[in-house]
Scaffold this active site. Structure first.
Site, mmCIF file in Angstrom:
data_model
loop_
_atom_site.group_PDB
_atom_site.id
_atom_site.type_symbol
_atom_site.label_atom_id
_atom_site.label_comp_id
_atom_site.label_asym_id
_atom_site.label_seq_id
_atom_site.Cartn_x
_atom_site.Cartn_y
_atom_site.Cartn_z
ATOM 1 C CE LYS A 1 -0.459 0.076 5.055
ATOM 2 N NZ LYS A 1 -1.354 -0.121 6.189
ATOM 3 C CG ASP B 1 -7.257 2.631 15.292
ATOM 4 O OD1 ASP B 1 -8.414 2.722 15.741
ATOM 5 O OD2 ASP B 1 -6.370 3.459 15.572
#
EC number: 2.7.6.1
Length: 337
Positions: A203, A233
């Site tokens: 990414k 998260d």
């Protein structure tokens, strides 16, 4: 000074169900319970701790994750350690299933702190003489301490769970996936345990919190992909990675994440994602929303922590718990392999 006959457990308020489960697990062979204490907040939110039981000369284990609210839970841990030290405890071990501030382990840019090091300093100053934790975000955090740190791994538990979940369909078409280049070592470790191939989702971020591009390194077509990471998260990266894998021909996507922080829109994202399942541990106490989400499943860590505490107290090897075969007896009944 009396001889320590049993390890003594005490808990803060961060994850009381896990602390009770650890005590219950240890009481199978010993008559153990949690030390009687109270944690109180005054009107101005100051934290006060009072330990009712005698702890003089005892080997104390404080069970407290420093998860949300991180600052309150950290202060509880520090104040409990101070209370035990001033009560003449023989040794104080902080059992921190989820080590908060671990993502602030280096200076990414100028004029920023290394908060993980600051937390390490505060724990030692408060009287903690040993730390037991699980899947530190960065392994080098162990070096921030000048006291022993035992970092357990969730991968043996995950391996047991995967072997159980895929025993009917087999592992021939299972592929382990790292959601970024930094997590390759963690993913490779799990892949070795279940004898599966490895792929990587690379990414690129334009700025924090935003993902510009994702590229799959490896052939995932026709595979049941298992994404492995330590922290989830807001679940943005995780859900996007699952979509990219499906676009590249994966038949199913499952995720195994050690610490389910799951803040903000995470639960909604996961429930609406293409992921078939998300498996997390109970290192952070799950909210009702997490418990009620059909594609989120929670695996227990109490057997692992209970055995680690007993090994520390006995002075025997903790690293033996890194092996899946060693943990099988501890999880007997939960996983029929």
């Amino acid at each position: 000074m009396p001889t320590t006959l049993e390890p003594k457990l005490i808990t803060g308020t961060a994850n009381i169900p896990l602390a009770k489960a650890i005590a219950r697990r240890m009481s199978i062979h010993r008559n153990l319970g949690l030390v009687n204490a109270r944690v109180e907040r005054f009107n101005d939110q100051e934290i006060f701790v009072e330990v009712y039981d005698n702890v003089r000369g005892e080997d104390m284990f404080i069970i407290q994750s420093t998860s949300r609210p991180a600052n309150d839970n950290l202060m509880e841990l520090l104040i409990m350690a101070d209370a035990l030290r001033r009560s003449s405890a023989k040794r104080i071990t902080a059992v921190i299933p989820y080590f908060g501030y671990a993502r602030q382990d280096r200076r990414a840019k100028a004029r920023t702190p290394i908060s993980a090091k600051l937390v390490a300093n505060m724990l030692v100053e408060a009287g903690v003489e040993r730390v037991l934790t699980m899947d530190l975000h960065a392994a080098q955090i162990q070096g921030f301490f000048d006291i022993p740190v035992d970092n357990l791994y969730a991968s043996p538990i995950f391996a047991l769970d995967i072997l159980h979940q895929f025993k009917d369909t087999g592992l021939n078409d299972v592929m382990v996936v790292s959601p970024d280049v930094g997590g390759v070592a963690r993913a490779r470790e799990l892949a070795k345990r279940i004898n599966a191939p490895l792929a990587i989702v690379d990414k690129r971020r334009e700025k924090p919190g935003e993902i510009a591009e994702m590229t799959v390194i490896g052939d995932v077509s026709g595979k049941k992909c298992i994404i492995v990471d330590d922290i989830c998260d807001t679940a943005g990266t995780l859900c996007k990675a699952a979509e990219v894998l499906m676009e590249h021909g994966a038949t199913e996507v499952h995720s195994y994440i050690t610490h389910g922080v799951l803040s903000g829109p995470a639960v909604e994202r996961i429930s609406n994602s293409v992921m078939k399942s998300l498996v997390i541990t109970d290192s952070i106490e799950p909210t009702d929303a997490v418990k009620n989400t059909p594609n989120i499943r929670i695996v227990p860590t109490a057997p692992l922590f209970a055995q680690a505490i007993l090994n520390i107290w006995n002075g025997t090897s903790v690293s033996s718990l890194f092996e899946t075969e060693t943990l099988e007896p501890a999880y007997e009944g939960l996983y029929d392999l």
